[in-house]
Design an enzyme around this catalytic site. Structure first.
Site, PDB file in Angstrom:
ATOM      1  N   ARG A 129      32.655  30.887  35.233  1.00  0.00           N
ATOM      2  CA  ARG A 129      32.718  29.949  35.675  1.00  0.00           C
ATOM      3  C   ARG A 129      31.424  28.289  34.737  1.00  0.00           C
ATOM      4  NH1 ARG A 129      32.439  28.892  42.070  1.00  0.00           N
ATOM      5  NH2 ARG A 129      34.363  28.529  42.429  1.00  0.00           N
TER       6      ARG A 129
ATOM      7  N   HIS B 131      40.606  25.025  38.579  1.00  0.00           N
ATOM      8  CA  HIS B 131      40.310  26.395  39.838  1.00  0.00           C
ATOM      9  C   HIS B 131      41.374  27.523  39.375  1.00  0.00           C
ATOM     10  CE1 HIS B 131      38.350  29.322  41.214  1.00  0.00           C
ATOM     11  NE2 HIS B 131      37.988  28.956  42.017  1.00  0.00           N
TER      12      HIS B 131
ATOM     13  N   LYS C 236      17.039  29.402  29.069  1.00  0.00           N
ATOM     14  CA  LYS C 236      15.917  29.033  27.646  1.00  0.00           C
ATOM     15  C   LYS C 236      16.535  27.991  26.446  1.00  0.00           C
ATOM     16  CE  LYS C 236      14.565  33.359  27.194  1.00  0.00           C
ATOM     17  NZ  LYS C 236      13.694  34.645  26.061  1.00  0.00           N
TER      18      LYS C 236
ATOM     19  N   ARG D 181      32.075  33.455  47.372  1.00  0.00           N
ATOM     20  CA  ARG D 181      33.779  33.938  47.894  1.00  0.00           C
ATOM     21  C   ARG D 181      34.434  34.371  46.155  1.00  0.00           C
ATOM     22  NH1 ARG D 181      32.767  30.786  51.049  1.00  0.00           N
ATOM     23  NH2 ARG D 181      32.557  28.651  49.957  1.00  0.00           N
ATOM     24  N   THR D 182      34.367  33.215  45.500  1.00  0.00           N
ATOM     25  CA  THR D 182      35.022  33.599  44.027  1.00  0.00           C
ATOM     26  C   THR D 182      34.605  34.832  43.414  1.00  0.00           C
ATOM     27  OG1 THR D 182      35.513  31.368  43.890  1.00  0.00           O
ATOM     28  CG2 THR D 182      35.464  32.635  42.159  1.00  0.00           C
TER      29      THR D 182
END
Length: 235
Positions: A108, A136, A86, A58-59
């Protein structure tokens, strides 16, 4: 008032006036999504990178859709298919993205404080799309926007948040926003997931569900944050 901040890192540092400015601006842009042509040139010529190190549906899609409707160029960065996988550091990866002329980096990350860390050395604008169990902010702004649309005002409302408060970044951001705008916040859930330390944020904590729901104008139900729990937290 106008928005003068370079980054959006959390709700805790925002004033009630700044939160209200974002909500008022969002109301104007909401109309764009209801038109036949859902596009305005507000960010034309700007490049936004969705730098998502944690999974998101959703975000990430919301940021991508919003960027396109504001006429920005959007790049979705896949951490698992990059040099980040890596062993390249968060700092070096972000600097590489900025060197490619990214104007806004939406991040995020599983580590609390990651957006604040990037904001210390990047010239690009940084938007926090969720950092660990910390905050958030954009989700909270959306939640508050929805409440205001339905109720007309936030001040004086009784809001009950149920569930996993301890590990929820959404809960923390919502608590900060609701309290700054004058709402009364009650938290309820298992005692292991709703410690009384949250009372220091101006909330009422109860472990009685009936009591928590009795006078609630708004109920915010949170899922259990299994991905951040290292052991079972149910008593």
């Amino acid at each position: 008032m106008s928005w003068h901040r370079k980054h959006l890192l959390d709700i805790e540092s925002l004033s009630a006036e700044e939160i209200t400015t974002v909500l008022d601006t969002a109301r104007e842009f909401k109309a764009v999504g209801e038109r036949d042509i859902k596009k305005v040139p507000a960010l034309q010529g700007k490049t936004i990178v969705n730098f998502f190190v944690e999974p998101s549906t959703r975000t990430r899609v919301s940021f991508e859709l919003s960027a396109k409707r504001l006429s920005a160029d959007i790049i979705n960065f896949a951490a698992d298919a990059s040099s980040f996988k890596k062993g390249e550091s968060l700092k070096d990866t972000a600097r590489t993205l900025e060197a490619l002329n990214a104007d806004i980096i939406v991040i995020r990350h599983k580590a609390a404080g990651a957006p604040h860390f990037l904001a210390r050395f990047l010239n690009a604008h940084v938007v926090n799309a969720g950092d660990g169990a910390h905050e958030h902010p954009t989700q909270a702004l959306l939640d508050i926007f929805t409440i205001r649309e339905k109720k007309g005002a936030i001040e004086g409302l009784n809001v009950t948040i149920l569930g996993d408060i301890l590990y929820s970044r959404v809960a923390r951001s919502n608590i900060w926003a609701l309290r700054k705008l004058g709402a009364n916040v009650t938290l309820c859930g298992p005692s292991t997931l709703v410690p009384r330390v949250f009372e220091q944020m101006g909330c009422r904590v109860t472990y009685d569900l009936d009591e928590a729901l009795a006078s609630a104008d708004i109920i915010n139900l949170l899922r259990i944050q299994h991905e951040r729990q290292r052991k079972t937290m149910f008593p």
